[in-house]
Design an enzyme around this catalytic site. Structure first.
Site, PDB file in Angstrom:
ATOM      1  CG  ASP A  12     -11.507  40.115   6.591  1.00 43.57           C
ATOM      2  OD1 ASP A  12     -11.832  39.024   7.077  1.00 43.57           O
ATOM      3  OD2 ASP A  12     -11.623  41.202   7.186  1.00 43.57           O
ATOM      4  CE  LYS A  15      -5.836  35.034   6.832  1.00 41.88           C
ATOM      5  NZ  LYS A  15      -6.429  36.346   6.546  1.00 41.88           N
ATOM      6  CG  HIS A  40     -10.662  31.217   7.028  1.00 33.62           C
ATOM      7  ND1 HIS A  40      -9.803  32.220   6.690  1.00 33.62           N
ATOM      8  CD2 HIS A  40     -10.029  30.468   7.937  1.00 33.62           C
ATOM      9  CE1 HIS A  40      -8.689  32.072   7.379  1.00 33.62           C
ATOM     10  NE2 HIS A  40      -8.801  31.024   8.147  1.00 33.62           N
ATOM     11  CB  THR A  41     -16.212  33.254   3.353  1.00 35.11           C
ATOM     12  OG1 THR A  41     -16.297  34.242   4.373  1.00 35.11           O
ATOM     13  CG2 THR A  41     -17.583  32.909   2.851  1.00 35.11           C
ATOM     14  CB  THR A 302     -19.070  41.140  13.309  1.00 31.29           C
ATOM     15  OG1 THR A 302     -18.310  41.634  12.192  1.00 31.29           O
ATOM     16  CG2 THR A 302     -18.124  40.722  14.410  1.00 31.29           C
ATOM     17  NE  ARG A 304     -16.440  44.285  13.161  1.00 34.31           N
ATOM     18  CZ  ARG A 304     -15.649  44.536  14.170  1.00 34.31           C
ATOM     19  NH1 ARG A 304     -15.919  45.513  14.994  1.00 34.31           N
ATOM     20  NH2 ARG A 304     -14.564  43.823  14.373  1.00 34.31           N
ATOM     21  CG  LEU A 333      -6.896  41.086 -10.443  1.00 31.11           C
ATOM     22  CD1 LEU A 333      -6.353  42.366  -9.824  1.00 31.11           C
ATOM     23  CD2 LEU A 333      -5.778  40.378 -11.204  1.00 31.11           C
TER      24      LEU A 333
HETATM   25  P1  GDP Z   1      -9.805  35.211   4.934  1.00 32.54           P
HETATM   26  O1  GDP Z   1     -10.199  35.480   6.321  1.00 32.54           O
HETATM   27  O2  GDP Z   1      -8.457  35.757   4.598  1.00 32.54           O
HETATM   28  O3  GDP Z   1      -9.976  33.783   4.526  1.00 32.54           O
HETATM   29  O4  GDP Z   1     -10.776  36.038   4.029  1.00 32.54           O
HETATM   30  P2  GDP Z   1     -12.353  35.952   3.840  1.00 32.54           P
HETATM   31  O5  GDP Z   1     -12.919  34.651   4.205  1.00 32.54           O
HETATM   32  O6  GDP Z   1     -12.959  37.169   4.414  1.00 32.54           O
HETATM   33  O7  GDP Z   1     -12.351  35.972   2.274  1.00 32.54           O
HETATM   34  C1  GDP Z   1     -12.729  37.028   1.574  1.00 32.54           C
HETATM   35  C2  GDP Z   1     -13.957  36.759   0.747  1.00 32.54           C
HETATM   36  O8  GDP Z   1     -13.549  36.804  -0.581  1.00 32.54           O
HETATM   37  C3  GDP Z   1     -14.682  35.438   0.893  1.00 32.54           C
HETATM   38  O9  GDP Z   1     -16.062  35.693   0.783  1.00 32.54           O
HETATM   39  C4  GDP Z   1     -14.176  34.597  -0.281  1.00 32.54           C
HETATM   40  O10 GDP Z   1     -15.131  33.678  -0.760  1.00 32.54           O
HETATM   41  C5  GDP Z   1     -13.956  35.651  -1.290  1.00 32.54           C
HETATM   42  N1  GDP Z   1     -12.892  35.414  -2.241  1.00 32.54           N
HETATM   43  C6  GDP Z   1     -11.683  34.806  -2.059  1.00 32.54           C
HETATM   44  N2  GDP Z   1     -10.950  34.906  -3.179  1.00 32.54           N
HETATM   45  C7  GDP Z   1     -11.707  35.573  -4.074  1.00 32.54           C
HETATM   46  C8  GDP Z   1     -11.495  36.019  -5.411  1.00 32.54           C
HETATM   47  O11 GDP Z   1     -10.455  35.812  -6.006  1.00 32.54           O
HETATM   48  N3  GDP Z   1     -12.518  36.711  -5.997  1.00 32.54           N
HETATM   49  C9  GDP Z   1     -13.678  36.983  -5.376  1.00 32.54           C
HETATM   50  N4  GDP Z   1     -14.616  37.670  -6.023  1.00 32.54           N
HETATM   51  N5  GDP Z   1     -13.912  36.610  -4.112  1.00 32.54           N
HETATM   52  C10 GDP Z   1     -12.941  35.903  -3.482  1.00 32.54           C
END
Ligand code: GDP
Length: 424
Positions: A12, A15, A40-41, A302, A304, A333
């Site tokens: 999370d 990536k 991934h979101t 999930t 959660r 950041l």
């Molecule tokens: P991954 O599994 O490593 O791809 O991580 P996630 O999909 O859980 O990504 C973390 C969340 O942070 C997602 O909802 C992204 O849209 C969001 N996100 C990614 N980079 C940034 C950022 O620089 N700032 C903010 N506020 N959100 C971010």
């Protein structure tokens, strides 16, 4: 040119966003490990997508997405995801699935649930997507490769033998309904028809691509600390999360991986059980969780709530080292702009001694965080495009972390969108 995008920590880290961004200049994006257990979101012009199986590059017309042999392929989840993406208005992605990828069987998902039930309070906090039973079977040599779906006779023989074994456990260990060979065969024939349009010998495709100097991105799932060898065993995932495994899980030579971009979030979060030294609790954690990521730190798969913590230099230094990092992408950041002060974990105290080397699990459980506190910048940094334009305290935070972890921070992500990025 092969680049890997991998996580330094517990997953999370963002990536998905970094891969999606780098995919703009990539010809191939490859998933090489893991399954539909993490997500991934991605936020782009088509909307917000939670991807579990599809690589992050699927939104570009010029990239081919690849499910490598190392992935735990859940065929219905995979097909459903393609359908959702297309229904939301994105173009039909170009996707190839390795003929050597193995299939998450319906009973893997069941065994995952049953085992977590059996363990009760001692459970691993599995997402119950069947990943641990899947990889156990793969290495016990009773898994099913995609290619095996296309030989009905052999398939039946193997299904009969596997069902016999599984049913002993279902009956005597879990006291659950037994598997039926004919039902399973019907499901597998459906799987065959669903996956047939995508199947290819992807290692041949990738070798050719390397010859032609194409850009290939390897997209890792989770992070170093969830690696079965180098992570917080046994609270880990069941396939290697390291860039090095990208060579195996995609079927390419290890020396072709020229860049390892390790994604590191500006604070910590973790899901599932296991030691988490810089964890915070109560209102402090709730606020960071609420403000974190894009719409809060809740699991993409999930839903959660994630466990929250301050940035951990010990874990991140190790996380970067085990990945073989060439550059760090420091993400999310922008979220920290509300804090007056930012505690950063710079050491672990274990039995009265302070170390900056990440220890084995038995010692990790005894570790207490040693903090240094940095001043906050108290403003919104979203929209800033140049490093020099970041507030001084924000730059100090970045430079402090960089010094502690010992790897160059080459990208700073200050928002969830593709363009929210500062190159250094
Ligand atoms: P991954 O599994 O490593 O791809 O991580 P996630 O999909 O859980 O990504 C973390 C969340 O942070 C997602 O909802 C992204 O849209 C969001 N996100 C990614 N980079 C940034 C950022 O620089 N700032 C903010 N506020 N959100 C971010």
């Amino acid at each position: 040119m092969v680049k890997a995008v991998v996580g330094a920590n517990w997953g999370d880290e963002g990536k998905g966003k970094i891969t999606d961004m780098l995919a703009e200049k990539a010809d191939f994006v490859v998933r090489f490990q893991g399954g539909a257990n993490a997500g991934h979101t991605i936020v782009n012009k088509y909307g917000k997508f939670a991807l579990h199986t599809l690589p992050s590059g699927i939104f570009y017309d010029h990239t081919t997405s690849i499910i490598g042999n190392g992935v735990a392929l859940d065929i219905p989840v995979f097909c459903k995801e393609i359908q959702t993406v297309v229904e939301q208005g994105a173009p039909m992605p170009k996707i190839l699935v390795s003929n050597r990828a193995q299939i998450v069987m319906p009973y893997h998902v069941l065994f995952d649930q049953y085992e977590e039930e059996r363990l009760g309070k001692k459970s691993f906090g599995s997402t119950k997507s069947g990943i641990a039973p899947f990889y156990s079977d793969k290495y016990a040599k009773i898994g099913f490769q995609v290619s095996e779906l296309f030989d009905d006779e052999r398939l039946l023989e193997k299904v009969e033998s596997v069902v016999e074994k599984k049913n002993v456990l279902l009956e005597h260990m879990y006291h659950k309904p037994l598997l039926k060979v004919d039902e399973l065969m019907t499901t597998l024939r459906e799987y065959r028809d669903m996956i047939a349009p995508y199947v290819a010998d992807v290692s041949v495709v990738l070798h050719q691509a390397i010859k032609e100097d194409k850009v290939i991105l390897l997209e890792g799932q989770l992070g170093t600390l969830k690696d079965p060898d180098h992570g917080i065993y046994p609270m880990v995932t069941s396939s290697s999360t390291l860039a090095a495994y990208g060579a195996i899980g995609a079927g390419i030579p290890p020396y072709e991986i020229k860049e390892v971009i390790t994604v590191c979030k500006a604070y910590s979060s973790a899901v599932g059980a296991g030691a988490f030294v810089s964890e915070i609790f109560g209102e402090e954690a709730d606020e960071l969780r609420r403000r974190g990521g894009d719409g809060g730190e809740y699991g993409a798969t999930t839903g959660r709530p994630r466990r929250m913590g301050w940035f951990d230099c010990v874990a991140s230094k190790y996380g970067c080292r085990m990945q073989g990092t060439t550059g760090v992408a420091f993400t999310v950041l922008d979220v920290l702009g509300y804090l007056d002060e930012l505690p950063v974990c710079v050491g672990y105290e274990i039995d009265g001694e302070v170390t900056t080397d990440f220890p084995v699990t038995t010692l990790l459980e005894k570790a207490k965080p040693v903090y240094e506190v940095l001043p906050g910048w108290k403003c919104d940094i979203r929209g800033i495009k140049k490093y020099e334009e970041l507030p001084e305290n924000c730059r100090k935070y970045i430079e402090f972390v960089e010094e502690q972890i010992g790897y160059p921070i080459t990208m700073i992500s200050n928002g969830p969108g593709r363009d929210d990025i500062i190159y250094r």
